[in-house]
Every structure is written in structure tokens, then in C-alpha cells.
Design a protein around this motif. Sequence first.
Motif, PDB file in Angstrom:
ATOM      1  N   GLN A 175      40.238  48.181  28.010  1.00  0.00           N
ATOM      2  CA  GLN A 175      40.426  48.271  26.559  1.00  0.00           C
ATOM      3  C   GLN A 175      40.746  46.897  25.984  1.00  0.00           C
ATOM      4  O   GLN A 175      40.233  46.526  24.931  1.00  0.00           O
ATOM      5  N   SER A 176      41.569  46.125  26.667  1.00  0.00           N
ATOM      6  CA  SER A 176      41.930  44.783  26.202  1.00  0.00           C
ATOM      7  C   SER A 176      40.711  43.875  26.164  1.00  0.00           C
ATOM      8  O   SER A 176      40.539  43.094  25.235  1.00  0.00           O
ATOM      9  N   LYS A 177      39.863  43.985  27.188  1.00  0.00           N
ATOM     10  CA  LYS A 177      38.652  43.152  27.227  1.00  0.00           C
ATOM     11  C   LYS A 177      37.722  43.512  26.075  1.00  0.00           C
ATOM     12  O   LYS A 177      37.122  42.645  25.468  1.00  0.00           O
ATOM     13  N   ALA A 180      49.821  42.875  38.057  1.00  0.00           N
ATOM     14  CA  ALA A 180      49.637  44.314  37.830  1.00  0.00           C
ATOM     15  C   ALA A 180      48.319  44.604  37.120  1.00  0.00           C
ATOM     16  O   ALA A 180      47.625  45.564  37.458  1.00  0.00           O
ATOM     17  N   ALA A 181      47.951  43.754  36.166  1.00  0.00           N
ATOM     18  CA  ALA A 181      46.724  43.978  35.402  1.00  0.00           C
ATOM     19  C   ALA A 181      45.477  43.858  36.270  1.00  0.00           C
ATOM     20  O   ALA A 181      44.473  44.513  36.014  1.00  0.00           O
ATOM     21  N   GLY A 236      47.310  54.335  46.782  1.00  0.00           N
ATOM     22  CA  GLY A 236      46.825  53.591  45.610  1.00  0.00           C
ATOM     23  C   GLY A 236      46.310  52.227  46.028  1.00  0.00           C
ATOM     24  O   GLY A 236      45.288  52.122  46.668  1.00  0.00           O
ATOM     25  N   TYR A 237      47.063  51.176  45.686  1.00  0.00           N
ATOM     26  CA  TYR A 237      46.715  49.808  46.082  1.00  0.00           C
ATOM     27  C   TYR A 237      47.972  49.113  46.578  1.00  0.00           C
ATOM     28  O   TYR A 237      49.077  49.392  46.105  1.00  0.00           O
ATOM     29  N   ARG A 294      45.683  53.725  35.036  1.00  0.00           N
ATOM     30  CA  ARG A 294      46.152  53.351  33.694  1.00  0.00           C
ATOM     31  C   ARG A 294      45.988  51.856  33.441  1.00  0.00           C
ATOM     32  O   ARG A 294      45.591  51.443  32.354  1.00  0.00           O
ATOM     33  N   THR A 295      46.268  51.059  34.440  1.00  0.00           N
ATOM     34  CA  THR A 295      46.152  49.612  34.297  1.00  0.00           C
ATOM     35  C   THR A 295      44.706  49.191  34.096  1.00  0.00           C
ATOM     36  O   THR A 295      44.414  48.351  33.249  1.00  0.00           O
TER      37      THR A 295
END
Length: 122
Positions: free
Chosen positions: A106-108, A23-24, A36-37, A99-100
Motif C-alpha cells: 500500500q505504501s509503494k 520489519a517492513a 512465519g519468518y 499485514r506488513t
Amino acid sequence: MTLPEPVAERGLTANVERARDVAADVIDYGRSVSAGYTVALSELRTVLTALNDGEGRAYTETVGRVIEYLDELGGEDVQVKETVNGERTVVFSGGFVRRTVAWRDQSKQSDHGVVVEGGATR
């Protein structure tokens, strides 16, 4: 609110963690469609085999469980469908993907340093 990364990783089963990884990075693994994907079952098997760090091909049961977790955890934003050719595919909504990607970015950024009272440190 999200869990801190180390806490989240300790609390996940292997298949839930695999689903989370897929998902990420859905924009890297999937194909863009109007909804979407999408990631086909055959593509998902390839991704899971690659994430398996050289420990062999992903089992059919593993792929099935990961699809179930994606469907369950994604709520209305993730749907499992069957193509006209009869292949199962996972469809991620555009909102889910946005959102993902924002969460991933943001995590990176947070991996590069920690903000403390005196400023940023490494």
C-alpha cells in the motif's frame, strides 16, 4: 490508523527506524519457517550493516537494541528465541508478515501519486 510517512520518520529514533525497516522487509531478509519468518542475529547484523549506507559494520549494541524494539513493538506477533545452536533469532508470525506486506504494498502504491479531489496527480 497509521501516521503519514513523513511524520512517522521524523518521530522515530534511529534504532526504532531500523527496526521498522527490518520489519517492513522481513520477507526479503528472513527465512520462511512454519511459524512465519525468522531472522537470525547474524543475518540481522548483515542487514543493519547494509542499511547503514557504507558507514561501517553495525555495532553489537545496535543489533541488540533493534532486536529489543522488534520484540517490544511486535507484541505477540514477534518473538525472540534462541536456536538449538545458541544463536538468538527473531521470529515474525505469519499474520504479522501478511499485514506488513500489505502495508508495504500500500505504501509503494501511494508513493506513485496523490489522490486529490480532481483525480490522481504526480
